[in-house]
Design an enzyme around this catalytic site. Structure first.
Site, mmCIF file in Angstrom:
data_model
loop_
_atom_site.group_PDB
_atom_site.id
_atom_site.type_symbol
_atom_site.label_atom_id
_atom_site.label_comp_id
_atom_site.label_asym_id
_atom_site.label_seq_id
_atom_site.Cartn_x
_atom_site.Cartn_y
_atom_site.Cartn_z
ATOM 1 N N LYS A 1 85.968 -17.955 42.465
ATOM 2 C CA LYS A 1 87.214 -17.946 43.180
ATOM 3 C C LYS A 1 87.112 -17.109 44.445
ATOM 4 C CE LYS A 1 89.696 -17.644 38.782
ATOM 5 N NZ LYS A 1 90.492 -16.706 37.948
ATOM 6 N N GLY A 2 86.111 -16.240 44.518
ATOM 7 C CA GLY A 2 86.069 -15.173 45.512
ATOM 8 C C GLY A 2 86.145 -15.611 46.962
ATOM 9 N N ASP B 1 75.082 -9.997 46.241
ATOM 10 C CA ASP B 1 74.712 -8.720 45.618
ATOM 11 C C ASP B 1 73.240 -8.798 45.198
ATOM 12 O OD1 ASP B 1 74.915 -6.196 44.514
ATOM 13 O OD2 ASP B 1 76.065 -6.826 42.777
ATOM 14 N N ARG C 1 92.426 -9.555 44.226
ATOM 15 C CA ARG C 1 91.985 -10.622 45.150
ATOM 16 C C ARG C 1 92.971 -10.807 46.299
ATOM 17 N NH1 ARG C 1 87.788 -13.544 42.833
ATOM 18 N NH2 ARG C 1 87.899 -13.896 40.594
HETATM 19 P P1 IMP Z 1 74.887 -11.706 42.552
HETATM 20 O O1 IMP Z 1 74.434 -12.878 41.722
HETATM 21 O O2 IMP Z 1 74.499 -10.401 41.918
HETATM 22 O O3 IMP Z 1 74.447 -11.788 43.995
HETATM 23 O O4 IMP Z 1 76.453 -11.674 42.468
HETATM 24 C C1 IMP Z 1 77.247 -12.283 43.404
HETATM 25 C C2 IMP Z 1 78.659 -12.443 42.865
HETATM 26 O O5 IMP Z 1 79.066 -11.263 42.169
HETATM 27 C C3 IMP Z 1 79.641 -12.605 43.994
HETATM 28 O O6 IMP Z 1 79.880 -13.961 44.278
HETATM 29 C C4 IMP Z 1 80.869 -11.903 43.482
HETATM 30 O O7 IMP Z 1 81.690 -12.823 42.778
HETATM 31 C C5 IMP Z 1 80.353 -10.851 42.535
HETATM 32 N N1 IMP Z 1 80.264 -9.517 43.179
HETATM 33 C C6 IMP Z 1 79.154 -8.842 43.551
HETATM 34 N N2 IMP Z 1 79.449 -7.657 44.119
HETATM 35 C C7 IMP Z 1 80.794 -7.590 44.128
HETATM 36 C C8 IMP Z 1 81.733 -6.612 44.635
HETATM 37 O O8 IMP Z 1 81.393 -5.564 45.208
HETATM 38 N N3 IMP Z 1 83.053 -6.914 44.461
HETATM 39 C C9 IMP Z 1 83.492 -8.067 43.873
HETATM 40 N N4 IMP Z 1 82.658 -9.006 43.404
HETATM 41 C C10 IMP Z 1 81.320 -8.768 43.528
HETATM 42 MG MG MG Z 2 83.552 -12.631 41.426
#
Ligand code: IMP
Ligand code: MG
Length: 181
Positions: free
Chosen positions: A42-43, A102, A164
């Site tokens: 949803k982000g 991330d 959000r």
């Molecule tokens: P990754 O697979 O670790 O790169 O995670 C990416 C997903 O984690 C993003 O699409 C976000 O939904 C969530 N995410 C990572 N860091 C944050 C943050 O600081 N705040 C909110 N959601 C996060």
């Molecule tokens: Mg998220």
């Protein structure tokens, strides 16, 4: 509204200006090519809505859902793709719009799912590129903001489905994260 457990990171005005710059750049890059913009739910919903409204090329819109967090603030490493795309993307250019990068695992998994459908190209536009926990070599093509670390909320970003709706981006403090668990 945020109180002392939040620290401001990016204001509405900063976000607005940067989104205009990025939308202009993307519009130039794809000016002669049909483009499908795919938001990661949803982000990315707020960022994508702002971005496409500042672009001056016709685009098709679709969404995909990925979730690796559940109720936690650390990635489980599992990426679930719940929604199927409804748009035909074979032979087309695709721009994936993400809220935040991330570890990089979610986006890498999404790219391979989308490329497997025979796209002409796949690029990624992220609102925030968070460097500290990256576990892959992934680099996005378009980035609004880079931050080193912190758990960010607002402008589509959530912590356990909260915050959000906030129009700017804030960092949660550790005490806020503990209380919410
Ligand atoms: P990754 O697979 O670790 O790169 O995670 C990416 C997903 O984690 C993003 O699409 C976000 O939904 C969530 N995410 C990572 N860091 C944050 C943050 O600081 N705040 C909110 N959601 C996060
Ligand atoms: Mg998220």
């Amino acid at each position: 509204m945020p109180v002392s457990e939040f620290s401001p990171v990016l204001s509405e005005e900063e976000i607005r200006k940067r989104v205009v710059d990025l939308a202009t750049q993307i519009s130039l890059d794809y000016r002669d090519e049909p483009l499908v913009v795919i938001g990661v739910l949803k982000g990315a919903f707020i960022f994508m809505a702002d971005l496409v409204r500042q672009m001056n090329i016709p685009v098709e819109i679709d969404f995909i859902r990925a979730s690796s967090y559940g109720q936690s603030d650390t990635s489980s490493g599992e990426v679930l793709l719940a929604d199927e795309l409804h748009t035909e993307i074979a032979g087309k250019h695709v721009l994936i719009v993400e809220d935040i990068l991330d570890t990089g695992r979610t986006i890498e998994r999404l790219i391979s799912c989308i490329e497997a459908r025979g796209t002409k190209s796949v690029r990624v536009c992220a609102c925030v590129d968070k460097k500290e926990r990256r576990e892959t070599n992934f680099n996005a093509d378009y980035i609004c903001f880079s931050v080193e670390k912190g758990f960010l909320v607002g402008y589509g970003l959530d912590y356990a489905e909260k915050y959000r709706y906030l129009p700017a981006i804030y960092a949660l403090t550790n005490s806020t994260i503990e209380e919410s668990k």
